[in-house]
Design an enzyme around this catalytic site. Structure first.
Site, PDB file in Angstrom:
ATOM      1  N   LYS A   1       7.710 -31.593  -7.312  1.00 53.05           N
ATOM      2  CA  LYS A   1       6.882 -30.380  -7.244  1.00 53.05           C
ATOM      3  C   LYS A   1       5.964 -30.464  -8.459  1.00 53.05           C
ATOM      4  CE  LYS A   1       6.146 -25.841  -6.130  1.00 53.05           C
ATOM      5  NZ  LYS A   1       5.937 -25.225  -4.801  1.00 53.05           N
TER       6      LYS A   1
ATOM      7  N   GLY B   1       3.392 -29.061  -2.315  1.00 55.39           N
ATOM      8  CA  GLY B   1       2.303 -28.289  -2.903  1.00 55.39           C
ATOM      9  C   GLY B   1       2.777 -26.891  -3.277  1.00 55.39           C
TER      10      GLY B   1
ATOM     11  N   GLY C   1       2.043 -22.751  -2.141  1.00 58.85           N
ATOM     12  CA  GLY C   1       1.330 -21.884  -1.200  1.00 58.85           C
ATOM     13  C   GLY C   1       0.760 -22.712  -0.058  1.00 58.85           C
TER      14      GLY C   1
HETATM   15  N1  LIG Z   1      15.119 -23.094   8.334  1.00 60.96           N
HETATM   16  C1  LIG Z   1      15.469 -22.079   7.539  1.00 60.96           C
HETATM   17  N2  LIG Z   1      16.654 -21.458   7.714  1.00 60.96           N
HETATM   18  C2  LIG Z   1      17.009 -20.438   6.906  1.00 60.96           C
HETATM   19  N3  LIG Z   1      16.269 -19.967   5.898  1.00 60.96           N
HETATM   20  C3  LIG Z   1      15.082 -20.554   5.666  1.00 60.96           C
HETATM   21  C4  LIG Z   1      14.629 -21.639   6.464  1.00 60.96           C
HETATM   22  N4  LIG Z   1      13.400 -22.005   6.012  1.00 60.96           N
HETATM   23  C5  LIG Z   1      13.126 -21.197   4.982  1.00 60.96           C
HETATM   24  N5  LIG Z   1      14.128 -20.320   4.762  1.00 60.96           N
HETATM   25  C6  LIG Z   1      14.181 -19.290   3.718  1.00 60.96           C
HETATM   26  O1  LIG Z   1      12.906 -18.678   3.623  1.00 60.96           O
HETATM   27  C7  LIG Z   1      12.536 -18.486   2.263  1.00 60.96           C
HETATM   28  C8  LIG Z   1      11.254 -19.252   1.988  1.00 60.96           C
HETATM   29  O2  LIG Z   1      11.490 -20.638   2.153  1.00 60.96           O
HETATM   30  P1  LIG Z   1      10.910 -21.722   1.153  1.00 60.96           P
HETATM   31  O3  LIG Z   1      11.319 -21.435  -0.268  1.00 60.96           O
HETATM   32  O4  LIG Z   1      11.287 -23.045   1.709  1.00 60.96           O
HETATM   33  O5  LIG Z   1       9.344 -21.423   1.301  1.00 60.96           O
HETATM   34  P2  LIG Z   1       8.099 -22.154   0.622  1.00 60.96           P
HETATM   35  O6  LIG Z   1       7.072 -22.280   1.664  1.00 60.96           O
HETATM   36  O7  LIG Z   1       8.561 -23.391  -0.056  1.00 60.96           O
HETATM   37  O8  LIG Z   1       7.627 -21.097  -0.476  1.00 60.96           O
HETATM   38  P3  LIG Z   1       6.688 -21.361  -1.790  1.00 60.96           P
HETATM   39  O9  LIG Z   1       5.269 -21.188  -1.322  1.00 60.96           O
HETATM   40  O10 LIG Z   1       7.122 -20.272  -2.714  1.00 60.96           O
HETATM   41  O11 LIG Z   1       6.967 -22.733  -2.325  1.00 60.96           O
HETATM   42  C9  LIG Z   1      13.731 -18.952   1.430  1.00 60.96           C
HETATM   43  O12 LIG Z   1      14.547 -17.848   1.140  1.00 60.96           O
HETATM   44  C10 LIG Z   1      14.438 -19.911   2.347  1.00 60.96           C
HETATM   45  O13 LIG Z   1      15.794 -20.030   2.065  1.00 60.96           O
HETATM   46 MG   LIG Z   2       8.437 -23.948  -2.027  1.00 57.49          MG
END
Ligand SMILES: Nc1ncnc2c1ncn2[C@@H]1O[C@H](COP(=O)(O)OP(=O)(O)OP(=O)(O)O)[C@@H](O)[C@H]1O
Ligand SMILES: [Mg+2]
Length: 207
Positions: free
Chosen positions: A33, A100, A102
């Site tokens: 990251k 990345g 967002g």
């Molecule tokens: N397949 C899934 N099953 C259960 N929970 C999920 C799943 N995908 C995402 N989540 C939950 O949704 C939330 C957001 O997921 P994640 O942190 O992967 O998003 P992100 O796109 O990486 O966010 P950011 O932009 O902050 O990096 C978290 O609480 C994560 O545990």
């Molecule tokens: Mg993330």
């Protein structure tokens, strides 16, 4: 260059980190990251570790910024200048998964967007998208923004309950491959993620 996959998404909080953790584990890859913005609620590197990525496979972030907002602003608030030359892809043995922040048009600095950085890297990008309402618009906008910058798109990774028509519509109109769809896992833990990822995605697509 190492076999590298860049993970972007249609929005923040969409499931990029969960998908990236699954892919990193499936490929025995390293995870990176480059810019973490927001530290109070933990980091994405910490979250992939909780999801079973070995600590030794997690590369240190180039920047760790305090405020959970766009990196261009988070860096200003911390009085840190992001130097794009420090965001070159690291060389690792084996595969590398890079996440990345967002979506594709989030500014890294006031003059550099993530999509510009992806274009410089030249590695294939996976677009993570929800299956819920609004995803067709957000997905097609993301595809257009990446194509306009000649960023290679590997395909779409959907997260959520099945929405066959939305998923197919995005992939047809956007001319992108559908890599698969990870359902909402309950519980979400290292075991369910490993099994869910193996069931929903084909490793050949990441060869
Ligand atoms: N397949 C899934 N099953 C259960 N929970 C999920 C799943 N995908 C995402 N989540 C939950 O949704 C939330 C957001 O997921 P994640 O942190 O992967 O998003 P992100 O796109 O990486 O966010 P950011 O932009 O902050 O990096 C978290 O609480 C994560 O545990
Ligand atoms: Mg993330």
């Amino acid at each position: 260059m190492s076999r590298t996959f860049v993970i972007t998404g249609t929005d923040t909080d969409i499931g990029k980190t969960v998908f990236a953790a699954g892919l990193t584990r499936a490929l025995n890859a390293a995870y990176w990251k480059p810019v973490q913005a927001g530290l109070e609620d933990g980091s994405d590197s910490g979250r992939v570790a909780v999801l079973g990525v070995p600590r030794a496979s997690i590369l240190p972030e180039a920047y760790r910024l305090t405020t959970p907002c766009s990196p261009h602003r988070a860096s200003e608030l911390d009085g840190v200048k992001i130097d794009p030359s420090s965001l070159a892809l690291p060389e690792v043995d084996g595969a590398l998964v890079v996440e990345g922040a967002g979506g594709a048009l989030v500014p890294v600095t006031r003059t550099l967007l993530y999509a510009d950085l992806f274009a410089q890297w030249g590695a294939p990008v996976v677009i993570v998208a929800r299956t819920g309402l609004g995803t067709i618009n957000h997905s097609l906008l993301t595809i257009e923004a990446l194509r306009q910058r000649s960023v290679p798109i590997l395909g779409m990774a959907f997260i959520g309950a099945p929405q066959e028509d939305s998923e197919a519509t995005i992939c047809t109109i956007g001319s992108v491959r559908r890599l698969g769809r990870l359902p909402i896992l309950d519980p979400l833990d290292p075991d369910t993620l490993l099994a869910g990822f193996a069931e929903c995605f084909a490793l050949e697509d990441f060869a």
